[in-house]
Design a protein around this motif. Structure first.
Motif, PDB file in Angstrom:
ATOM      1  N   UNK A  92     -10.948  -0.090   2.360  1.00 41.24           N
ATOM      2  CA  UNK A  92     -11.385   0.320   3.698  1.00 41.24           C
ATOM      3  C   UNK A  92     -10.838  -0.556   4.818  1.00 41.24           C
ATOM      4  N   UNK A  93     -10.135  -1.637   4.467  1.00 42.02           N
ATOM      5  CA  UNK A  93      -9.661  -2.554   5.496  1.00 42.02           C
ATOM      6  C   UNK A  93      -8.141  -2.636   5.481  1.00 42.02           C
ATOM      7  N   UNK A  94      -7.593  -3.136   6.570  1.00 42.71           N
ATOM      8  CA  UNK A  94      -6.156  -3.342   6.711  1.00 42.71           C
ATOM      9  C   UNK A  94      -5.854  -4.834   6.571  1.00 42.71           C
ATOM     10  N   UNK A  95      -4.699  -5.170   6.004  1.00 35.10           N
ATOM     11  CA  UNK A  95      -3.633  -4.280   5.528  1.00 35.10           C
ATOM     12  C   UNK A  95      -3.890  -3.770   4.114  1.00 35.10           C
ATOM     13  N   UNK A  96      -3.279  -2.646   3.786  1.00 35.68           N
ATOM     14  CA  UNK A  96      -3.318  -2.096   2.433  1.00 35.68           C
ATOM     15  C   UNK A  96      -2.146  -2.673   1.647  1.00 35.68           C
ATOM     16  N   UNK A  97      -2.382  -3.052   0.414  1.00 29.51           N
ATOM     17  CA  UNK A  97      -1.346  -3.697  -0.404  1.00 29.51           C
ATOM     18  C   UNK A  97      -0.776  -2.703  -1.419  1.00 29.51           C
ATOM     19  N   UNK A  98       0.405  -2.132  -1.156  1.00 31.60           N
ATOM     20  CA  UNK A  98       0.975  -1.158  -2.092  1.00 31.60           C
ATOM     21  C   UNK A  98       1.387  -1.781  -3.422  1.00 31.60           C
ATOM     22  N   UNK A  99       1.715  -3.080  -3.412  1.00 30.93           N
ATOM     23  CA  UNK A  99       2.090  -3.756  -4.653  1.00 30.93           C
ATOM     24  C   UNK A  99       0.886  -3.852  -5.594  1.00 30.93           C
ATOM     25  N   UNK A 100      -0.282  -4.137  -5.033  1.00 29.38           N
ATOM     26  CA  UNK A 100      -1.497  -4.198  -5.843  1.00 29.38           C
ATOM     27  C   UNK A 100      -1.870  -2.813  -6.372  1.00 29.38           C
ATOM     28  N   UNK A 101      -1.644  -1.797  -5.565  1.00 27.64           N
ATOM     29  CA  UNK A 101      -1.933  -0.434  -6.013  1.00 27.64           C
ATOM     30  C   UNK A 101      -1.031  -0.065  -7.180  1.00 27.64           C
ATOM     31  N   UNK A 102       0.245  -0.397  -7.071  1.00 30.10           N
ATOM     32  CA  UNK A 102       1.165  -0.121  -8.180  1.00 30.10           C
ATOM     33  C   UNK A 102       0.725  -0.873  -9.439  1.00 30.10           C
ATOM     34  N   UNK A 103       0.341  -2.120  -9.285  1.00 34.57           N
ATOM     35  CA  UNK A 103      -0.105  -2.911 -10.432  1.00 34.57           C
ATOM     36  C   UNK A 103      -1.340  -2.290 -11.077  1.00 34.57           C
ATOM     37  N   UNK A 104      -2.235  -1.730 -10.251  1.00 36.61           N
ATOM     38  CA  UNK A 104      -3.453  -1.121 -10.785  1.00 36.61           C
ATOM     39  C   UNK A 104      -3.165   0.104 -11.636  1.00 36.61           C
ATOM     40  N   UNK A 105      -1.985   0.660 -11.480  1.00 33.92           N
ATOM     41  CA  UNK A 105      -1.568   1.815 -12.287  1.00 33.92           C
ATOM     42  C   UNK A 105      -0.497   1.431 -13.311  1.00 33.92           C
ATOM     43  N   UNK A 111       2.925  10.411   2.852  1.00 36.24           N
ATOM     44  CA  UNK A 111       1.973   9.736   1.973  1.00 36.24           C
ATOM     45  C   UNK A 111       1.962   8.244   2.299  1.00 36.24           C
ATOM     46  N   UNK A 112       3.149   7.650   2.425  1.00 32.59           N
ATOM     47  CA  UNK A 112       3.246   6.226   2.742  1.00 32.59           C
ATOM     48  C   UNK A 112       2.563   5.912   4.068  1.00 32.59           C
ATOM     49  N   UNK A 113       2.716   6.801   5.037  1.00 35.12           N
ATOM     50  CA  UNK A 113       2.059   6.618   6.331  1.00 35.12           C
ATOM     51  C   UNK A 113       0.543   6.593   6.179  1.00 35.12           C
ATOM     52  N   UNK A 114       0.002   7.577   5.444  1.00 34.05           N
ATOM     53  CA  UNK A 114      -1.435   7.623   5.242  1.00 34.05           C
ATOM     54  C   UNK A 114      -1.955   6.455   4.433  1.00 34.05           C
ATOM     55  N   UNK A 115      -1.132   5.950   3.511  1.00 35.77           N
ATOM     56  CA  UNK A 115      -1.561   4.835   2.667  1.00 35.77           C
ATOM     57  C   UNK A 115      -1.616   3.533   3.455  1.00 35.77           C
ATOM     58  N   UNK A 116      -0.560   3.234   4.209  1.00 33.64           N
ATOM     59  CA  UNK A 116      -0.474   1.961   4.924  1.00 33.64           C
ATOM     60  C   UNK A 116      -1.182   1.977   6.268  1.00 33.64           C
ATOM     61  N   UNK A 132       1.470  -5.715  13.265  1.00 34.06           N
ATOM     62  CA  UNK A 132       1.179  -7.019  12.673  1.00 34.06           C
ATOM     63  C   UNK A 132      -0.035  -6.936  11.748  1.00 34.06           C
ATOM     64  N   UNK A 133      -1.034  -6.148  12.153  1.00 34.25           N
ATOM     65  CA  UNK A 133      -2.241  -6.004  11.338  1.00 34.25           C
ATOM     66  C   UNK A 133      -1.959  -5.226  10.056  1.00 34.25           C
ATOM     67  N   UNK A 134      -1.209  -4.130  10.167  1.00 35.93           N
ATOM     68  CA  UNK A 134      -0.936  -3.272   9.014  1.00 35.93           C
ATOM     69  C   UNK A 134       0.202  -3.797   8.149  1.00 35.93           C
ATOM     70  N   UNK A 135       0.937  -4.782   8.654  1.00 35.31           N
ATOM     71  CA  UNK A 135       2.151  -5.280   7.996  1.00 35.31           C
ATOM     72  C   UNK A 135       3.146  -4.140   7.790  1.00 35.31           C
TER      73      UNK A 135
END
Length: 293
Positions: free
Chosen positions: A24-37, A121-126, A151-154
Motif C-alpha cells: 500500500x505504500x511507495x515505492x513498490x519494489x519490482x525485484x522483491x515481487x519477482x523474488x516472491x514468485x 501494467x508497469x505503470x500501475x505497479x510502480x 523521487x518517491x516512486x523511484x
C-alpha cells in the motif's frame, strides 16, 4: 475489447495484485515481487544495449534480464516491471514466450498491444493510482511536483510525467522532444477540454518561438540538464480559440539529448465526468483478475 479498455485493464490488474499482496505504500519494489514468485532477475552487461529487458522461460522456471546500459534506476525498475506484466497479464506468457524467450522494447512507443499492455501494467505497479494521487496532491502542479513524485516512486521523470498527466485534475500537457522534434505528447483530461486545439503530432517540430524550441536548439544545455521556464499563451503551443496563460517548464535529460516539457494552466477548466468514470471503474473492477500464489 477496445485498446483503451485493455490498457486500463492492464493497469487495474497491477493495482489488484498490489492490493491482494498488501502493498500500500511507495515505492513498490519490482525485484522483491519477482523474488516472491521465484523469478530470477539479473542485469545485462553495461556494454550490451538495444533492448530494455527480456523474459525467459525454461520449463516452469522464469527469469528476467534487464538493461543496465542506461544508468537510470527508474528505467531499470520499469523494465523489470514491464517483464512482470508479461508474466502476470492473462494470455501474455503463451503469446510472447512461444520460443522460450521474449525481448521487450517498451516505453509507450510501440504499436504492439502486448508491449503496450505490459507498459501500462508497469505503470500501475510502480505508480498505483491511490498512493500516486496522494503524493502529487502534496505539491503545486508542474515539473517540481513530477520530480518530487518520481523521487518517491523511484521512477523516471518521463514515466512519472505521463502518469501525472493521466491522473491530475489540472490542465497539463507533457511533451517529449529530441533535437527540436516532438516524440510524443500526453494531455490531461482538463487540457483536452480546450476547443479546437491542435494536437502535437509525433515527428512535428516544436512550436517556433517558444522557449522550449530555443532551448532545444542548444544541445549543450540539454546535455547539461539545464532547465528553463516561461509564461505563455496556451495557443502558442496548442492552438485553438481559447486565450489562457500557461506555465512552460522544460528540462534537458542529459546524454539522451531529449527535452521534457510540462505545460500547466490553472485557468483552463475541466468537465465533470465523474459519473461516467465511476460506471467505467465498476466495469473494470468486475473484470479484474484475482491473484494467488
Amino acid at each position: 475489447m477496445s485498446r483503451v479498455f485493455s490498457l486500463k485493464m492492464a493497469r487495474q490488474t497491477a493495482e489488484a495484485f498490489l492490493k491482494e499482496e498488501g502493498i500500500t505504500t511507495l515505492p513498490v519494489d519490482p525485484f522483491a515481487i519477482a523474488e516472491s514468485r521465484d523469478i530470477a532477475v539479473e542485469g545485462k552487461p553495461e556494454t550490451a544495449d538495444g533492448v530494455s529487458g527480456m523474459l525467459l522461460r525454461h520449463g516452469n522456471n522464469f527469469g528476467i534480464v534487464f538493461a543496465t546500459h542506461i544508468p537510470s534506476k527508474g528505467f531499470q525498475r520499469f523494465s523489470v516491471s514491464h517483464e512482470l506484466g508479461h508474466y502476470f497479464l492473462p494470455g501474455h506468457v503463451d503469446q510472447v514466450l512461444k520460443n522460450g524467450i521474449h525481448v521487450s522494447r517498451g516505453g509507450f512507443i510501440t504499436a504492439d498491444p502486448y508491449e503496450l499492455e505490459a507498459d501500462h501494467f508497469a505503470t500501475g505497479l510502480l505508480m498505483p493510482e491511490g498512493p500516486f494521487r496522494k503524493a502529487m496532491d502534496r505539491h503545486d502542479p508542474g515539473l517540481e511536483a513530477i520530480e518530487a513524485v518520481a523521487d518517491l516512486c523511484l521512477t523516471s521523470r518521463t514515466a512519472t510525467a505521463i502518469r501525472y498527466a493521466e491522473l491530475t485534475d489540472t490542465a497539463v500537457a507533457v511533451i517529449m522532444s529530441t533535437g527540436g522534434t516532438i516524440d510524443y505528447c500526453f494531455l490531461s483530461e482538463a487540457m483536452k477540454s480546450l476547443p479546437k486545439l491542435d494536437w502535437l503530432r509525433k515527428g512535428s517540430p516544436l512550436p517556433p518561438g517558444t522557449a522550449t524550441a530555443r532551448f532545444a536548439a542548444e544541445p549543450g544545455r540539454v546535455r547539461a540538464g539545464e532547465r528553463i521556464a516561461d509564461a505563455v499563451d496556451v495557443r502558442d503551443w496548442l492552438g485553438g480559440t481559447t486565450r489562457a496563460a500557461i506555465s512552460e517548464e522544460s528540462v534537458g535529460l542529459g546524454s539522451y539529448g531529449k527535452v521534457l516539457t510540462v505545460l500547466v494552466s490553472s485557468q483552463i477548466g475541466q468537465d465533470d465526468d465523474s459519473d461516467d468514470e465511476e460506471r467505467e471503474e465498476d466495469v473494470i473492477e468486475r473484470w479484474t483478475p484475482r491473484f494467488s500464489r
